[in-house]
Structures are given as C-alpha cells and as structure tokens.
Scaffold this active site. Structure first.
Site, PDB file in Angstrom:
ATOM      1  N   SER A  49       0.911  -1.109  -0.005  1.00  0.00           N
ATOM      2  CA  SER A  49       0.002  -0.024  -0.155  1.00  0.00           C
ATOM      3  C   SER A  49       0.981   1.418  -0.094  1.00  0.00           C
ATOM      4  O   SER A  49       2.149   1.107   0.510  1.00  0.00           O
ATOM      5  CB  SER A  49      -0.870   0.010   1.290  1.00  0.00           C
ATOM      6  OG  SER A  49      -0.184   0.058   2.439  1.00  0.00           O
ATOM      7  N   ASP A  84      -0.658  -1.464  -4.190  1.00  0.00           N
ATOM      8  CA  ASP A  84      -1.830  -1.751  -3.897  1.00  0.00           C
ATOM      9  C   ASP A  84      -2.663  -0.383  -3.749  1.00  0.00           C
ATOM     10  O   ASP A  84      -2.241   0.416  -2.919  1.00  0.00           O
ATOM     11  CB  ASP A  84      -1.942  -2.577  -2.598  1.00  0.00           C
ATOM     12  CG  ASP A  84      -3.345  -2.968  -2.187  1.00  0.00           C
ATOM     13  OD1 ASP A  84      -4.009  -3.156  -2.816  1.00  0.00           O
ATOM     14  OD2 ASP A  84      -3.778  -3.292  -0.945  1.00  0.00           O
ATOM     15  N   ASN A 231      -4.861  -8.865   3.853  1.00  0.00           N
ATOM     16  CA  ASN A 231      -4.137  -7.996   4.593  1.00  0.00           C
ATOM     17  C   ASN A 231      -4.220  -8.357   6.025  1.00  0.00           C
ATOM     18  O   ASN A 231      -3.330  -8.894   6.781  1.00  0.00           O
ATOM     19  CB  ASN A 231      -4.136  -6.650   4.420  1.00  0.00           C
ATOM     20  CG  ASN A 231      -3.211  -5.902   5.046  1.00  0.00           C
ATOM     21  OD1 ASN A 231      -2.021  -6.345   5.504  1.00  0.00           O
ATOM     22  ND2 ASN A 231      -3.409  -4.640   5.373  1.00  0.00           N
ATOM     23  N   THR A 232      -5.557  -7.897   6.303  1.00  0.00           N
ATOM     24  CA  THR A 232      -5.800  -7.995   7.827  1.00  0.00           C
ATOM     25  C   THR A 232      -5.688  -9.130   8.633  1.00  0.00           C
ATOM     26  O   THR A 232      -5.092  -9.196   9.801  1.00  0.00           O
ATOM     27  CB  THR A 232      -7.467  -7.625   8.054  1.00  0.00           C
ATOM     28  OG1 THR A 232      -7.672  -6.365   7.329  1.00  0.00           O
ATOM     29  CG2 THR A 232      -7.720  -7.591   9.418  1.00  0.00           C
TER      30      THR A 232
HETATM   31  P1  13P Z   1      -8.081  -7.436   4.068  1.00  0.00           P
HETATM   32  O1  13P Z   1      -7.252  -6.375   5.034  1.00  0.00           O
HETATM   33  O2  13P Z   1      -9.682  -7.398   4.490  1.00  0.00           O
HETATM   34  O3  13P Z   1      -7.806  -8.616   4.044  1.00  0.00           O
HETATM   35  O4  13P Z   1      -8.186  -6.925   2.363  1.00  0.00           O
HETATM   36  C1  13P Z   1      -6.796  -6.589   1.922  1.00  0.00           C
HETATM   37  C2  13P Z   1      -6.998  -5.913   0.435  1.00  0.00           C
HETATM   38  O5  13P Z   1      -7.912  -5.983  -0.031  1.00  0.00           O
HETATM   39  C3  13P Z   1      -5.932  -4.882   0.200  1.00  0.00           C
HETATM   40  O6  13P Z   1      -6.109  -4.343  -1.087  1.00  0.00           O
END
Ligand code: 13P
Length: 287
Positions: A49, A84, A231-232
C-alpha cells in the site's frame, strides 16, 4: 523470480484457482510470504500500500529489498511486486522504482476520468512490461470507526475499463477491507455474474479477502476471480502471536531485549496464514 502478474493470473483464470496477494509491511512479512510461496510451490503477489511503502522508507527500498531477497533466498516461484490501491502519482513512483505490477485505484474519480487515467497508465505499463489492475465500484471498509458497506460495481463501467487493456479488474461486489460486520449480507454473486458476462476472460480481483467464508471464496473463483487480496488476517495473526510471546515473558532475554526473537512467533504465524490461504485459493503446486 520477479515477474509481472499477467501470466500467473491468466493461468489461474483458466485453471480455476486464485493467486493470493499478501500485503507486506517489513522485512519479516516479506520473508515469511516468499518462503511460504516457495515451500508451497505457489505463485504469489506481494502487495504494497502507499502507507506501507512510506513506512518502509519508500518504494525504491521495497523494490530493492524484494529483488535481493528473491535472489538470496533462492526463490524460483513467480513473484509479482504490486502497488495496492495506488494513486496516479504513486503508480508513476512504483513504475520508476522497479515494481512489476501496479493497481491504479481511480474508483473515486468520475468514470470518464478513471477511464482517461487508466488508459494512460495501461500504455506506460505495456511499454515497460508491468501488469496493471484497475478498480470499479469502491470497496467498503472501516473509516473513523464506521464500517461502510462495499459498493457494487456497474457491469457496463467494468466493461469500459476492462476494454482499455488492463490485466486484472477489481470490481466491488459487496466486499470490505478489514473485518466483516455481523450484519454483512455476503458477496453479491449476482453482480459478479453480471460483470463476468461483460468482461469475458478478464481475471477479476477480490479485495478484502479476510473473513470471507470458504464456500463464498470457492464460488467467487468459479465465477472468474483469479486474485484474492489478504492483509488484515496476516496482521491479526502477527499481533496475536507477538502478544502471546510478550505475555509469556519470553522477550526478556538474559543479555537484554532481542528483536529477532520477539518477531519470530509473529513471522511463523504469517507463514501459517499464508499457507492456509494458498490451500483455500488452490494455488499450491501451481508455480
Ligand atoms: P483485508 O485487509 O480485508 O484482508 O483486505 C486486503 C486488501 O484487499 C488489500 O487491498
């Protein structure tokens, strides 16, 4: 091997599986994801990101670190280094820095402007051998404690953007970044089918991969999703393992605090998460 994401996504689209995009934040995360991809013989996309790029001191540092790590760890599976949710300016910085793939997120512009800017970036990426992702219909998520529901993309707008020659398209289908709220109605497969109808074989991207039930993931893949972003879930796994380690009092070494030991459990937890996702997405053995 650092490559753009074009071939790996075309293969995934044809073979009905998805390649995971796992976002990186530091050396440990990058190493964990690369080693797991190699162990699983899976293609992988490292997502960066703009915020994470800034945290790691800039996109040039990230690109150099990833290239050196691929070399020194002997990573032979296909790896794409992907911006991203890039801004227009961020895309140019990553093209300069040596990324192999970018996402231009023009979803907040009026569709005409999104089309214009995407078109220009498609041309630059084609000249320089990068792959490019575009977005239509914003992905929901938490902002100031309020979770916004994901917007569903207009299939005609998806076609307008897909026809510009992008390599992958993120279409909002009710997906949300971060944790899904209790009252989340689920993915809109109706939208996904309508988008697929318009864009044909274009690999589709599912953002917000954390917390989507396995059956919905499988159905989305069967309907043309070839890239899933996570990501999360890695962040939660990392934080939880680190917290447990600290609570157990193990960070207090005789000779003082050791950052390598402190970060090891979180790094292992990321490896586990990435492995589980690669199995669910069906990319194991597909390198
Ligand atoms: P999450 O954080 O919900 O897993 O999403 C990640 C994402 O879409 C990064 O662009």
């Amino acid at each position: 091997m650092l490559v753009n994401a074009r071939d790996m996504l075309q293969k995934a689209r044809e073979g009905k599986y998805a390649v995971g995009q796992f976002n990186i934040n530091n050396l440990e995360w990058t190493k964990a994801i690369l080693l797991t991809a190699q162990e699983q013989n899976s293609p992988v996309i490292l997502g960066v990101s703009e915020g994470a790029g800034k945290y790691m001191t800039g996109f040039k540092t990230v690109a150099s670190m990833v290239a050196a790590m691929i070399d020194e760890l002997g990573i032979t599976v296909p790896v794409a280094l992907h911006l991203d949710h890039g801004t227009y300016e961020g895309c140019y910085k990553c093209i300069e820095a040596g990324f192999s793939s970018i996402m231009f997120d023009g979803s907040h512009y009026p569709i005409e402007e999104n089309v214009e800017k995407t078109k220009e970036l498609v041309k630059v990426c084609a000249e320089k051998g990068l792959s490019i992702e575009a977005e239509v219909g914003s992905i929901g998520g938490e902002e100031d404690g309020v979770v916004g529901m994901g917007e569903c993309a207009d299939p005609d707008e998806c076609k307008a953007i897909a026809d510009l020659g992008v390599d992958m398209l993120a279409a909002g289908i009710g997906n949300i970044h971060g944790k899904y709220p209790e009252n989340w109605p689920g993915l809109s497969f109706e939208t996904l089918e309508a988008v697929k109808e318009k864009v044909g074989n274009m690999p589709l991207v599912l953002h917000g991969g954390t917390g989507i039930p396995a059956d919905m993931i499988k159905k989305a893949i069967s309907l043309g999703v070839a890239k899933i972003n996570v990501n999360t879930e890695c962040q939660l796994a990392f934080a939880d393992a680190t917290r447990k380690y600290i609570e157990a009092g193990k960070d207090l070494q005789g000779k003082g605090f050791d950052p390598r030991k402190l970060l090891a459990p979180g790094t292992e937890a990321i490896k586990e998460t990435v492995k589980e996702k690669m199995e669910l997405f069906g990319s194991v053995g597909k390198a």
